[in-house]
Enzyme design. Structure first.
Site, PDB file in Angstrom:
ATOM      1  CB  SER A 185     -22.794   2.333  22.272  1.00  0.00           C
ATOM      2  OG  SER A 185     -22.808   1.658  23.508  1.00  0.00           O
ATOM      3  CG  HIS A 202     -18.191   5.531  21.904  1.00  0.00           C
ATOM      4  ND1 HIS A 202     -18.861   4.840  20.928  1.00  0.00           N
ATOM      5  CD2 HIS A 202     -18.172   4.724  22.985  1.00  0.00           C
ATOM      6  CE1 HIS A 202     -19.238   3.663  21.403  1.00  0.00           C
ATOM      7  NE2 HIS A 202     -18.821   3.563  22.652  1.00  0.00           N
ATOM      8  CG  HIS A 216     -27.344  -0.032  20.578  1.00  0.00           C
ATOM      9  ND1 HIS A 216     -27.761  -1.291  20.219  1.00  0.00           N
ATOM     10  CD2 HIS A 216     -26.880  -0.155  21.848  1.00  0.00           C
ATOM     11  CE1 HIS A 216     -27.557  -2.135  21.225  1.00  0.00           C
ATOM     12  NE2 HIS A 216     -27.012  -1.465  22.222  1.00  0.00           N
ATOM     13  CB  CYS A 228     -18.522   0.226  21.191  1.00  0.00           C
ATOM     14  SG  CYS A 228     -19.578   0.079  22.649  1.00  0.00           S
ATOM     15  CB  CYS A 266     -16.087   2.692  25.297  1.00  0.00           C
ATOM     16  SG  CYS A 266     -17.785   2.166  25.649  1.00  0.00           S
TER      17      CYS A 266
HETATM   18  P1  PAD Z   1     -21.825  -7.167  21.926  1.00  0.00           P
HETATM   19  O1  PAD Z   1     -22.826  -7.165  20.852  1.00  0.00           O
HETATM   20  O2  PAD Z   1     -20.407  -7.444  21.607  1.00  0.00           O
HETATM   21  O3  PAD Z   1     -22.261  -8.215  23.089  1.00  0.00           O
HETATM   22  C1  PAD Z   1     -23.593  -8.518  23.380  1.00  0.00           C
HETATM   23  C2  PAD Z   1     -23.707 -10.025  23.667  1.00  0.00           C
HETATM   24  O4  PAD Z   1     -25.044 -10.299  24.062  1.00  0.00           O
HETATM   25  C3  PAD Z   1     -23.408 -10.907  22.460  1.00  0.00           C
HETATM   26  O5  PAD Z   1     -22.437 -11.869  22.801  1.00  0.00           O
HETATM   27  C4  PAD Z   1     -24.757 -11.544  22.138  1.00  0.00           C
HETATM   28  O6  PAD Z   1     -24.650 -12.875  21.632  1.00  0.00           O
HETATM   29  C5  PAD Z   1     -25.439 -11.528  23.482  1.00  0.00           C
HETATM   30  N1  PAD Z   1     -26.905 -11.577  23.429  1.00  0.00           N
HETATM   31  C6  PAD Z   1     -27.730 -10.986  22.521  1.00  0.00           C
HETATM   32  N2  PAD Z   1     -29.020 -11.238  22.819  1.00  0.00           N
HETATM   33  C7  PAD Z   1     -29.012 -12.008  23.934  1.00  0.00           C
HETATM   34  C8  PAD Z   1     -30.031 -12.595  24.731  1.00  0.00           C
HETATM   35  N3  PAD Z   1     -31.333 -12.428  24.429  1.00  0.00           N
HETATM   36  N4  PAD Z   1     -29.671 -13.322  25.815  1.00  0.00           N
HETATM   37  C9  PAD Z   1     -28.366 -13.509  26.120  1.00  0.00           C
HETATM   38  N5  PAD Z   1     -27.344 -12.958  25.399  1.00  0.00           N
HETATM   39  C10 PAD Z   1     -27.672 -12.217  24.321  1.00  0.00           C
HETATM   40  O7  PAD Z   1     -21.962  -5.741  22.641  1.00  0.00           O
HETATM   41  P2  PAD Z   1     -20.956  -4.910  23.606  1.00  0.00           P
HETATM   42  O8  PAD Z   1     -20.305  -5.847  24.540  1.00  0.00           O
HETATM   43  O9  PAD Z   1     -20.136  -3.985  22.777  1.00  0.00           O
HETATM   44  O10 PAD Z   1     -22.034  -4.008  24.373  1.00  0.00           O
HETATM   45  C11 PAD Z   1     -23.019  -4.614  25.200  1.00  0.00           C
HETATM   46  C12 PAD Z   1     -24.082  -3.600  25.592  1.00  0.00           C
HETATM   47  O11 PAD Z   1     -23.496  -2.623  26.441  1.00  0.00           O
HETATM   48  C13 PAD Z   1     -24.678  -2.826  24.429  1.00  0.00           C
HETATM   49  O12 PAD Z   1     -26.066  -2.610  24.634  1.00  0.00           O
HETATM   50  C14 PAD Z   1     -23.932  -1.516  24.456  1.00  0.00           C
HETATM   51  O13 PAD Z   1     -24.643  -0.478  23.833  1.00  0.00           O
HETATM   52  C15 PAD Z   1     -23.817  -1.323  25.951  1.00  0.00           C
HETATM   53  C16 PAD Z   1     -22.760  -0.368  26.384  1.00  0.00           C
HETATM   54  N6  PAD Z   1     -23.008   0.411  27.459  1.00  0.00           N
HETATM   55  C17 PAD Z   1     -22.094   1.291  27.924  1.00  0.00           C
HETATM   56  C18 PAD Z   1     -22.397   2.079  29.131  1.00  0.00           C
HETATM   57  O14 PAD Z   1     -21.676   3.048  29.427  1.00  0.00           O
HETATM   58  N7  PAD Z   1     -23.420   1.703  29.895  1.00  0.00           N
HETATM   59  C19 PAD Z   1     -20.857   1.430  27.284  1.00  0.00           C
HETATM   60  C20 PAD Z   1     -20.593   0.589  26.214  1.00  0.00           C
HETATM   61  C21 PAD Z   1     -21.534  -0.307  25.748  1.00  0.00           C
HETATM   62 ZN    ZN Z   2     -18.952   1.968  23.778  1.00  0.00          ZN
END
Ligand code: PAD
Ligand code: ZN
Ligand code: ZN
Length: 379
Positions: A53, A72, A56, A51, A178
């Protein structure tokens, strides 16, 4: 069963991926995993997803204590339980919960709450007693997000694990731990998307595509995917996006593009699923100025701040966020697994790569290069 019996109460030596400091790759080493203390559960991890996260933490954007065992989004089998544990037994198939559900704190008791007070422990990297069960050469290693699943065995608190259907495939349902639940729940629970509405999803990774699925399940009639990587568009359309736009194709800001696409009205619901402050503000500005709702799902860098015109929300917009899609974890995860088993939603389209645990660094390379949606590490 014999092997399960033989390790209970003993220290287990096993392979784990440790991160020593930001911007360094994982090193797979042999660690010692102590038996679970009272109210703890030791889990043999079977599958764990990659993921953003976790990444990050690797990039340094999300600050945690090092050294740490990340991961996670997993599924596994209970190896043994500590004193007083009644919610699971050795041999049960389980999903670790990065957002615990203690059942007694104010958020757990509130009908709308899901962010259990014990969630804070996840950032310290310690279990409820202030220590972890992981050691490397005698030194304690932290346990990320109450779960720490990039290891053959982990120990979590009983509030951070739930039993699931024994027949569920671990290499798929780990995503319910997640990515899937976070995106899907952001649409269903946090935004409460209504039939016939127009939605925009910023970021079409594993979590964003799950938000697309949630919007579709809620009956949205237009689902606009926004991503700077156009390679994400075919999959997004397969999963329910009706249109996709690349902000890099336009001179004007993406919120203006979205207004143009919606006859100057803006979308009903927008989701930021990237983790950048500029796209959080753009997503807010993309929704209807009066009744639009924008949900922050992406994790912004620690200590980042946003400056925005109060006019953006003065006119009536709602700006909110959600962790783990607003689901109460213990109550919801077994139901989501049953829904998956019953064919209510698919997880296969989210899983682009399945790799052996040893290839964890490759799994993160695939994420950073934009080539994967979800990679699942199998043990
Ligand atoms: P990912 O990296 O697979 O997807 C992110 C997408 O965003 C990619 O397709 C990128 O190309 C695109 N992207 C990057 N920059 C830009 C931009 N400037 N404009 C438009 N698109 C862009 O990540 P993911 O899907 O695993 O996770 C996405 C986010 O969600 C990430 O910040 C993660 O930490 C967060 C998250 N939050 C929770 C929660 O509980 N809130 C849980 C899991 C993940
Ligand atoms: Zn996650
Ligand atoms: Zn609680």
């Amino acid at each position: 069963m014999a092997s399960i019996m033989s390790t209970a109460g003993k220290v287990i030596k096993c392979k784990a991926a440790i991160v020593w400091e930001p911007k360094k790759p994982f090193s797979i080493v042999e660690i010692e995993v102590a038996p679970p203390k009272a109210h703890e559960v030791r889990i043999k991890v079977l599958a764990s997803g990659v993921c953003r996260s976790d990444d990050h933490v690797l990039s340094g954007a999300l600050k945690v204590n090092f050294p740490v065992i990340l991961g996670h989004e997993a599924a596994g089998i209970v190896e043994s339980v500590g004193e007083g544990v009644t919610c699971v037994r050795p041999g049960d198939k389980v999903i670790p919960l990065f957002v615990p559900q203690c059942g007694v704190c104010s958020s757990c008791k509130h009908p709308r709450g899901n962010l259990c007070k014990e969630n804070e422990l996840g950032f310290t990297g310690l279990l409820n007693d202030g220590t972890t069960r992981f050691t490397y050469k005698g030194n304690q290693v932290h346990n990320f997000a109450n779960t720490g699943t990039f290891t053959e065995y982990t120990v979590v608190h009983e509030n951070s694990v739930v039993k699931i259907d024994a027949a569920a495939p671990p290499e798929k349902v780990c995503l319910i731990g997640c990515g899937f639940s976070t995106g899907y729940g952001a649409a269903i629970n946090s935004a409460k998307v209504e039939p016939g509405s127009t939605c925009a999803i910023f970021g079409l990774g594993g979590v964003g595509l799950s938000a697309v699925m949630g919007c579709k399940a809620a009956g949205a009639s237009r689902i606009i995917g926004v991503d700077i990587n156009k390679d994400k568009f075919p999959k997004a359309k397969e999963m329910g996006a009706t249109e996709c736009v690349n902000p890099l194709d336009f001179k004007k800001p993406i919120n203006e593009v979205l207004f143009d696409m919606t006859d100057g009205e803006g979308v009903d619901y927008s989701f930021e699923v990237i983790g950048r402050t500029d796209t959080m503000t753009a997503a807010l500005a993309s929704c209807h100025n009066n009744y639009g709702t924008s949900v922050i799902v992406g994790v912004a860098p620690s200590a980042s701040e946003i400056t925005f015109s109060p006019a953006l929300i003065f006119t009536g917009r709602t700006w909110k966020g959600s962790i783990f899609g607003g689901w109460k974890s213990k109550d919801s995860v077994p139901r989501l697994v049953s829904d998956f088993m019953g064919g209510k939603f698919a997880l296969d389209p989210l899983i682009t790569h399945t790799l052996p645990f040893d290839k964890i660094n490759e799994g993160f390379e695939l994420l950073r290069s934009g080539k994967s949606i979800r990679s699942v590490l199998v043990f």
